[in-house]
Design an enzyme around this catalytic site. Structure first.
Site: not given
Length: 475
Positions: A6-8, A100
């Site tokens: 659960a990235c940015t 992502e």
């Protein structure tokens, strides 16, 4: 197979950056605060009939015989967690970061569901990065694999070289869409299908899976009358998005465009923007390490509890590592790639530079223990994060000073190394060896600096104990 990350993501084109660099960045967030990772270099190879097998599902594929050297940030406990090579450069100066996590709506997945034993994030980097020579080829190469094997997840994959950034979203079991990021623009992406209106006929700036236009048309999937908007067709817009995802995009855009008023819960935040200034490496690092700083939504701030817990921050205690993959266009190609990696929580720990043209990483990065070991970079930098957050109001300034000094010192070291390469006219294997040794020296410098900080934090922390009592000296 469910998504693990659960990235940015932050993407910056070469004309949008302060020095003409192409830069792509991503936080690698897992479900648990402790999922130890390594940072290593996998050597080039020549091998026949090698089968890559996932231990997270039943996917397997025969890899090509020849592969380039490449950087990777895999899990330590591969038997339990899977490979997840994740991020790095290959020896052809192509950057890749995977992935992502993105989520398609039930309408499109009903027609082309995800493939249980298809390609997932645990194998994408290993399947692709050793075999590509450009960012665009990366999209095309992975696209063919997705159409052949299917995808087990919705994923956004980033590719970059010295000229281009391509952002690819795998949106269903067999369909994907990719956009070339304009040179003078940036993007902030947070676990949603993010691409907007695209021109299917423009092959220079958009690539798509085979027959995707007919797939959408034949199944009545486009809700718009007069545009082909990827986000509208494939994406979601729900309560989770508005509290978990869109606020992160809002904060990144707020930082780079503070003059624009936007709602953090808006479903219409643009995919691409022109920043109000040229973007620096430090800007990207700040965004990836942010937690709604200087807003009422900061969990470490002084706002109301409901506001502080309203949105999911960008940087988390479960961020295992954060990276900025920088391709510089103001130096020779064999000196141009630097992977800046924060292998702690990026709110509190610095991004350490590693030249891409190297044959290994320091043992403190590539031999991480599963259990706490202060000699490992992963554990040392996470110790900093834990100590600073435990007495945040008392220690934050000490940490900010450490980060500021580190930025200055590391940039000075990079400039010195660049000049030394030029003065010695290094090239070929001599240059690779020199840059490898330079990476080790950078790590040594930062280890000494960081252990000194840890000592100061512990020493100061001991004086903050509530188990104290002042006796009157006259008693």
């Amino acid at each position: 197979m469910k998504n693990e990350k659960a990235c940015t993501t932050v993407l910056v084109g070469k004309k949008a950056s302060i020095d003409g660099s192409v830069m792509i960045a991503r936080n690698d967030d897992t479900f648990l605060p402790i999922t130890p990772q390594k940072f290593l270099v996998r050597p080039a190879f020549n091998r026949k009939d090698f089968v890559l097998k996932s231990n997270q599902n039943n996917f397997s594929a025969v890899l090509p015989e020849h592969g380039y050297r490449y950087q990777a940030t895999p899990n330590v406990d591969v038997d339990k967690e899977g490979i997840y090579d994740e991020s790095g450069f290959n020896e052809k100066n192509v950057a890749m970061s995977a992935t992502e996590s993105v989520y398609a709506n039930e309408r499109v997945l009903a027609v082309d569901p995800l493939v249980k034993d298809g390609i997932a994030e645990d194998t994408i980097q290993t399947l692709v990065l050793p075999f590509i020579d450009s960012a665009k080829q990366g999209v095309q190469y992975l696209g063919k694999l997705i159409e052949k094997y299917g995808s087990a997840e919705g994923n956004g994959v980033i590719f970059a070289d010295k000229n281009d950034i391509w952002y690819m979203e795998i949106v269903t079991g067999h369909h994907w869409v990719a956009s070339r990021i304009p040179d003078d623009m940036y993007a902030v992406i947070a676990n949603q299908v993010s691409q907007e209106n695209i021109d299917l006929s423009d092959k220079n700036n958009y690539l798509v899976s085979t027959n995707i236009e007919n797939f959408v048309k034949d199944n009545n999937l486009n809700p718009d009358r007069d545009q082909w908007n990827v986000r509208h067709i494939f994406g979601t817009s729900n309560e989770k998005d508005r509290h978990y995802n869109t606020p992160r995009v809002w904060f990144g855009q707020k930082y780079l465009n503070p003059e624009i008023e936007q709602d953090p819960e808006s479903s219409n935040l643009p995919f691409l923007r022109h920043a109000n200034r040229l973007i620096s490496l430090e800007d990207i690092e700040y965004i990836e390490g942010s937690h709604y700083n200087e807003t009422k939504f900061d969990p470490l701030g002084s706002g109301e509890k409901a506001d502080k817990l309203r949105y999911r921050p960008i940087s988390l205690n479960r961020t295992q590592q954060s990276h900025v993959l920088q391709i510089r266009n103001n130096v020779p190609d064999d000196l141009s790639t630097i992977m800046w990696i924060s292998i702690g929580v990026p709110s509190f720990t610095p991004f350490i530079p590693f030249y891409g043209n190297s044959i290994d990483t320091d043992k403190t990065f590539n031999n991480t223990s599963l259990k706490f070991n202060i000699n490992d970079a992963y554990w040392m930098y996470r110790t900093v994060a834990m100590l600073v957050e435990s007495h945040y109001s008392k220690f934050v300034q000490m940490d900010l000073d450490y980060l500021s000094e580190s930025h200055e010192e590391l940039n000075r070291m990079i400039k010195k190394i660049d000049l030394e390469v030029k003065s010695k006219s290094l090239s070929g294997s001599q240059l690779t060896e020199f840059l490898t040794e330079s990476n080790h020296k950078i790590v040594d410098h930062m280890r000494s600096k960081t252990m000194n900080l840890i000592g100061n934090l512990i020493t100061n922390g001991l004086e903050l104990s509530k188990l104290t009592f002042n006796m009157d000296k006259n008693l």
